[in-house]
Design a protein around this motif. Structure first.
Motif, PDB file in Angstrom:
ATOM      1  N   ALA A   1      -4.425  -0.515   5.112  1.00 44.56           N
ATOM      2  CA  ALA A   1      -3.662  -1.728   4.808  1.00 44.56           C
ATOM      3  C   ALA A   1      -4.339  -2.966   5.400  1.00 44.56           C
ATOM      4  O   ALA A   1      -4.496  -3.991   4.723  1.00 44.56           O
ATOM      5  CB  ALA A   1      -2.240  -1.587   5.350  1.00 44.56           C
TER       6      ALA A   1
ATOM      7  N   GLN B   1       6.519  -0.595   7.730  1.00 47.97           N
ATOM      8  CA  GLN B   1       5.952   0.734   7.500  1.00 47.97           C
ATOM      9  C   GLN B   1       7.057   1.765   7.319  1.00 47.97           C
ATOM     10  O   GLN B   1       7.968   1.861   8.152  1.00 47.97           O
ATOM     11  CB  GLN B   1       5.062   1.149   8.687  1.00 47.97           C
TER      12      GLN B   1
ATOM     13  N   TRP C   1       4.233  -6.403   9.661  1.00 49.90           N
ATOM     14  CA  TRP C   1       4.112  -5.025   9.180  1.00 49.90           C
ATOM     15  C   TRP C   1       5.492  -4.470   8.834  1.00 49.90           C
ATOM     16  O   TRP C   1       6.440  -4.618   9.605  1.00 49.90           O
ATOM     17  CB  TRP C   1       3.524  -4.126  10.267  1.00 49.90           C
TER      18      TRP C   1
ATOM     19  N   THR D   1       3.425   0.837   3.056  1.00 44.98           N
ATOM     20  CA  THR D   1       3.222  -0.305   3.948  1.00 44.98           C
ATOM     21  C   THR D   1       3.259  -1.606   3.159  1.00 44.98           C
ATOM     22  O   THR D   1       2.607  -1.731   2.122  1.00 44.98           O
ATOM     23  CB  THR D   1       1.864  -0.208   4.666  1.00 44.98           C
TER      24      THR D   1
ATOM     25  N   VAL E   1       0.844  -1.191   0.000  1.00 45.02           N
ATOM     26  CA  VAL E   1       0.000   0.000   0.000  1.00 45.02           C
ATOM     27  C   VAL E   1       0.881   1.243   0.000  1.00 45.02           C
ATOM     28  O   VAL E   1       1.843   1.330   0.771  1.00 45.02           O
ATOM     29  CB  VAL E   1      -0.935   0.038   1.231  1.00 45.02           C
TER      30      VAL E   1
END
Length: 994
Positions: free
Chosen positions: A377, A317, A315, A298, A188
């Motif tokens: 996300a 980020q 994750w 992300t 994303v």
């Protein structure tokens, strides 16, 4: 008071009473900062801003500006460094963040100088007289590119653009991924968007040299932890920075916390000018240099069982905070740290967080800050899991929900979810939202060949943020050295005057939450009064009022914390009044009743007026009962014990309250225009105890409107050179009432056990849920995997119509110019004009500065530096973009009176340009034919905002030049560039002469 023992408040609280605020606001009697009077002699400020995204400042010449009549002072880096200090940076890294550019500019619109003058008009005129010499540098606007080894470096002390990196592991995600039958992921790129309140920033600052103290009125929203940042930057202790806020604010949605660098800047301006200074930001300034939400890259992956249950999340980020890391950033990245599993019972989580600097406006708090980026996300991933495993998305969501019987629930990363029943709320949303009907509509639409889709989003909405969450950016060892930070202290004061009237004051600045209405309801219930009996003061003055660094109006604190603190103060004061009444009535304390504006002990016929009891401390303090020292004023400071500092294992309860939202969105996409039309939007909210249903509906609707903009219209975007592409409301599109559909709002109440009134926040949730819900609906309609915000028709066209084929007879490619830099707009042209005058006369005029000044459109002055060099001062405008420019022009290849090459460049507040042109003069029968070709590169706002008009406007300006040249020469032109009448009318409307 124990929260569990809170009294029932079922009288006024919970009713949709008319808003007290509306009588003034709807009749134009609001008291916003620009409505308030100022002291005689108050001056006005205007700010000179950078036209470049990245450039060294080689020099600033403000002599002409200082000499302009009516100008009191010009403030540059020299004055700012003399009287101030760098603003505190959100991380302990070797960078400085000044309220005004010191050595170089790092984003388009960064303040470079401030003019203080008699009025704003003079100040704006003086800006045009400031000459700044820049050395432009390569810019970087993409956060992933900013991490490259060869990327332009914004802050040399950092040796790169990575400001911080941290990794977190909860549970055993590696084992969960190894054991899972499916690994499903999503990438994303979440864009920047702004919150555009009707009222922009406003400041009135005054400096007292005798006390070495500042008095500032500003529509600052908080958190008031920034007060310490401002005081430090002004080189004064906190008790010598008096910060006041107006009673009314024309919206903020988080953005007005970022006014603080301007508070420092205008404070220093007032000190240098020796008088009070007022500055009100204009809309262009707000869009270019206030603050926006972070854009985030992300990568999210899930370990998934065959039935759709998620056992782990991973994750990665990358947070783009822009050119400076302004406090409290990187708050947007860490506010959601406890909520990274959303509404789902996932025990294994890996998180990698990186904070990156780019040549863009610094970021800050925006409505829902952190939530939109996380849930876009996470909820897009939930839909991808459903699609890839061929499971109904609602079933995937339901199977992963936290069980209803496990609240309070501790998430893997440390959040303590206070209450909820997500399954029951989901069931209500499906039933009352008409999901089965929408599915039938989708089936019917698809049978007819129409593009119809349904999307879902399940979101946990955090509110009342824990100050300690931001310290999760530090390692446990770094936190131990820095000292603990935690809590969310709220403050409220209730006063009784000499006739028993009640006044409430809270350290929370309203921006539309209805402080006066809701607080009067809460306190009226405690005292048995009518809300109209209660006065509520909403101004804040740090020199006089009770406040703490957690004060302010942010993170949906009002209902849960601020109104709760008011209720605590009221109950404490009520207990004292009950003791006074018991003595006066000769009754038992436990029998005392407050109702109907009177106080009695069970027999309303034998009662005392509330005012008589409430005024006793003023008139007869010697008669107060034992144990009661007074009942005049009560201040409550309340902070919940659940908000502790991060643990050594990086667990953090980042917010106190956790509401729940389940949204359903049905959309249809027009097969011709690709426009996204919302057929129905259902939003189910659990915000705990609802204090005022009408106000809650307003907050939900407002949050949805903001989110609709982020989903379908809004993006703060930049050109490769750092020039802003969305600097006006013609380019940065926001939805109006015409684009905002009606909502179907539903509620499920699960009161919070952690707040005095059982309330949770509700004003930010749809900013978190709506963008992804709409995106999921669009993805469902088109059957596509990737959706990038904003969802513009142009982005959907290739999915609806297919990729546009190459033209059968493509035009020949133009020769590529080597003149333009990345992000600049290239202009080329050629033309011919006939002037009824001999060419020697034309030649002489082209080399005569006085003649040139009279014929160059917008020229203020032309100076001949040498026989072949000129300097010009001109004002040019393209549509809404107008500005003053200084131009340097040199002449080469002179062949008098036949031909000459002109080359040079311009520099101004709105942009820059450079180019060259060849002019040839031929004469026949007393007429001169002027033939010309030109090539130019234009950057900055002129190229970014006026780009669509530049080519036509350039032709218009050239036409104006030759028309004026002919008149000056005593003749007339023939063969001028002629525009169709429609174009002439268009340019006239846009402010460009044709």
């Amino acid at each position: 008071m124990n929260v569990i023992d809170r009294p029932k408040t079922d009288n006024w609280v919970g009713k949709s009473l008319p808003r007290v605020e509306d009588a003034a606001l709807l009749t134009g009697r609001g008291r916003y900062i620009d409505d308030l009077g100022v002291k005689p002699g108050t001056a006005h400020a205007a700010i000179l801003r950078s036209p470049h995204g990245h450039a060294n400042i080689l020099g600033i010449d403000a002599a002409r500006a200082r000499a302009l009549p009516g100008v009191f002072a010009v403030i540059t880096a020299e004055e700012v460094q003399r009287y101030g200090s760098s603003l505190v940076v959100g991380l302990k890294i070797p960078v400085e963040c000044w309220p005004l550019a010191i050595d170089k500019v790092r984003y388009y619109g960064e303040p470079v100088a401030v003019v203080v003058a008699l009025d704003r008009y003079v100040a704006e005129d003086a800006l045009d007289l400031i000459a700044v010499r820049y050395e432009t540098l390569a810019a970087v606007i993409d956060p992933e590119e900013a991490l490259a080894d060869d990327a332009p470096v914004l802050h040399e002390g950092l040796k790169g653009n990575l400001a911080n990196e941290r990794r977190f592991t909860y549970g055993d995600p590696d084992a969960a991924f190894a054991a899972a039958p499916h690994r499903i992921g999503i990438d994303v790129k979440f864009p920047r968007s702004a919150c555009t309140p009707i009222e922009t920033y406003g400041i009135v600052a005054e400096y007292d040299p005798g006390a070495d103290a500042y008095d500032v009125l500003a529509n600052f929203q908080g958190p008031f932890s920034i007060h310490a940042v401002m005081a430090r930057a002004l080189n004064v202790p906190g008790n010598r920075l008096r910060l006041r806020t107006p009673g009314d604010s024309g919206g903020s949605f988080g953005i007005k916390q970022a006014i603080f660098p301007y508070v420092v800047l205008i404070g220093i301006a007032a000190r240098v000018a020796g008088r009070p200074v007022k500055w009100v930001e204009d809309r262009l300034e707000h869009l270019m240099a206030s603050t926006v939400a972070t854009n985030r890259v992300t990568t999210l992956a899930a370990a998934v069982e065959t039935d759709g249950r998620i056992t782990a999340l991973s994750w990665d980020q990358i947070e783009d905070t822009g050119a400076h890391l302004r406090a409290p950033e990187p708050a947007t990245l860490y506010r959601m740290h406890g909520n990274m599993t959303g509404a789902y019972a996932i025990r294994n989580v890996a998180i990698r967080n990186r904070v990156v600097l780019t040549n863009k406006m610094p970021t800050g708090l925006n409505r829902g800050f952190g939530g939109p980026q996380v849930y876009y996300a996470l909820e897009r991933l939930m839909q991808r899991i459903a699609v890839e495993l061929d499971i109904d998305p609602v079933d995937v969501i339901r199977r992963n929900f936290i069980p209803a019987g496990e609240f309070p629930y501790r998430t893997a990363s440390g959040a303590l979810y206070d209450s909820g029943d997500y399954q029951a709320a989901l069931a209500t949303a499906i039933a009352q939202g008409g999901l089965e009907e929408l599915k039938a509509r989708r089936d019917a639409a698809r049978a007819e060949g129409r593009l119809y889709g349904i999307g879902y989003a399940a979101v946990v909405e955090p509110s009342v943020s824990n100050m300690g969450y931001i310290t999760a950016v530090l390692t446990p060892d770094q936190r131990a050295k820095a000292g603990a930070k935690n809590g969310a202290q709220a403050t409220a004061t209730i006063s009784l005057d000499a006739v028993g009237s009640v006044t409430i004051h809270v350290a929370s600045v309203p921006q539309g939450q209805g402080h006066r209405t809701v607080l009067s309801q809460v306190v009226a219930d405690a005292f048995g009064l009518k809300p109209s009996d209660i006065a509520v003061a909403t101004e804040l003055d740090t020199a006089k009022d009770a406040w703490s660094i957690a004060s302010g109006n942010y993170s949906s604190r009002f209902a849960a914390a601020v109104a709760g603190a008011a209720q605590i103060a009221a109950m404490r004061l009520r207990a004292k009044l009950a003791a006074i009444a018991a003595k006066q009535l000769n009754a038992e304390l436990e029998d005392i009743v407050f109702a109907g504006g009177r106080v009695h002990a069970g027999d309303p016929a034998t009662s005392l007026a509330f005012g008589r009891v409430a005024s006793a401390s003023h008139w007869a303090p010697a008669d107060l009962p034992q144990g009661v020292d007074h009942a005049i004023r009560e201040t409550a400071f309340w902070t919940p014990p659940e908000l502790t500092a991060p643990t050594g294992d990086d667990l953090i309860n980042s917010s106190l309250c956790h509401g729940f939202i389940f949204d359903i969105c049905a959309v249809e996409i027009d097969r011709v225009t690709c426009e996204v039309k919302i057929d129905r939007y259902v939003t189910m909210h659990d915000c705990g105890k609802i204090l005022h249903p009408g106000m809650v509906e307003g907050q939900v609707t407002g949050g949805f409107a903001h989110a609709l903009g982020a989903a379908l219209y809004e993006e703060s975007s930049y050109a490769p050179d750092g020039g802003l592409l969305s600097g006006t409301l013609a380019d940065y599109l926001i939805p109006t009432i015409m684009e905002t559909p009606a909502l179907r709002i539903l509620h499920h109440e699960s009161p919070s056990p952690f707040t005095p009134l059982g309330a949770k926040g509700v004003g930010e949730g749809n900013c978190m849920s709506t963008p992804v819900c709409i995106a999921n609906a669009v993805a469902d309609a088109l059957g596509i995997a990737d959706i990038t915000l904003p969802i513009l028709p142009a982005k959907l066209a290739e999915h609806v119509h297919g990729i546009e084929p190459e033209p059968r007879n493509p035009p020949a490619p133009k020769a590529k110019s080597t003149m333009g830099k990345p992000g600049e707009r290239m202009l080329t042209g050629q033309g011919k004009a006939v002037v009824e005058a001999p060419r020697q006369k034309i030649w002489d005029m082209l080399l005569d500065p006085q003649a040139l000044m009279s014929i160059i459109p917008g020229a203020h002055g032309v100076e001949k530096v040498s026989d072949t060099e000129f300097r010009a001062d001109v004002t040019l405008g393209i549509g809404p973009v107008k500005g003053r420019y200084s131009a340097a022009i040199s002449l080469t290849d002179l062949n008098e009176p036949e031909s000459v090459t002109l080359s040079g460049g311009t520099e101004g507040a709105l942009g820059s340009g450079h180019g060259s042109g060849r002019v040839t003069l031929t004469e026949e029968a007393g007429k001169t034919t002027i033939t010309y070709t030109y090539e130019a590169a234009v950057g900055g706002k002129v190229a970014s905002i006026g780009g669509r008009l530049l080519d036509g406007a350039a032709r218009v300006v050239i036409g104006q030049f030759f028309d004026a040249l002919a008149r000056k020469a005593g003749g007339k032109t023939g063969g001028r560039i002629r525009l169709p009448a429609a174009f002439k009318r268009l340019f006239a409307m846009l402010g460009v002469g044709a």
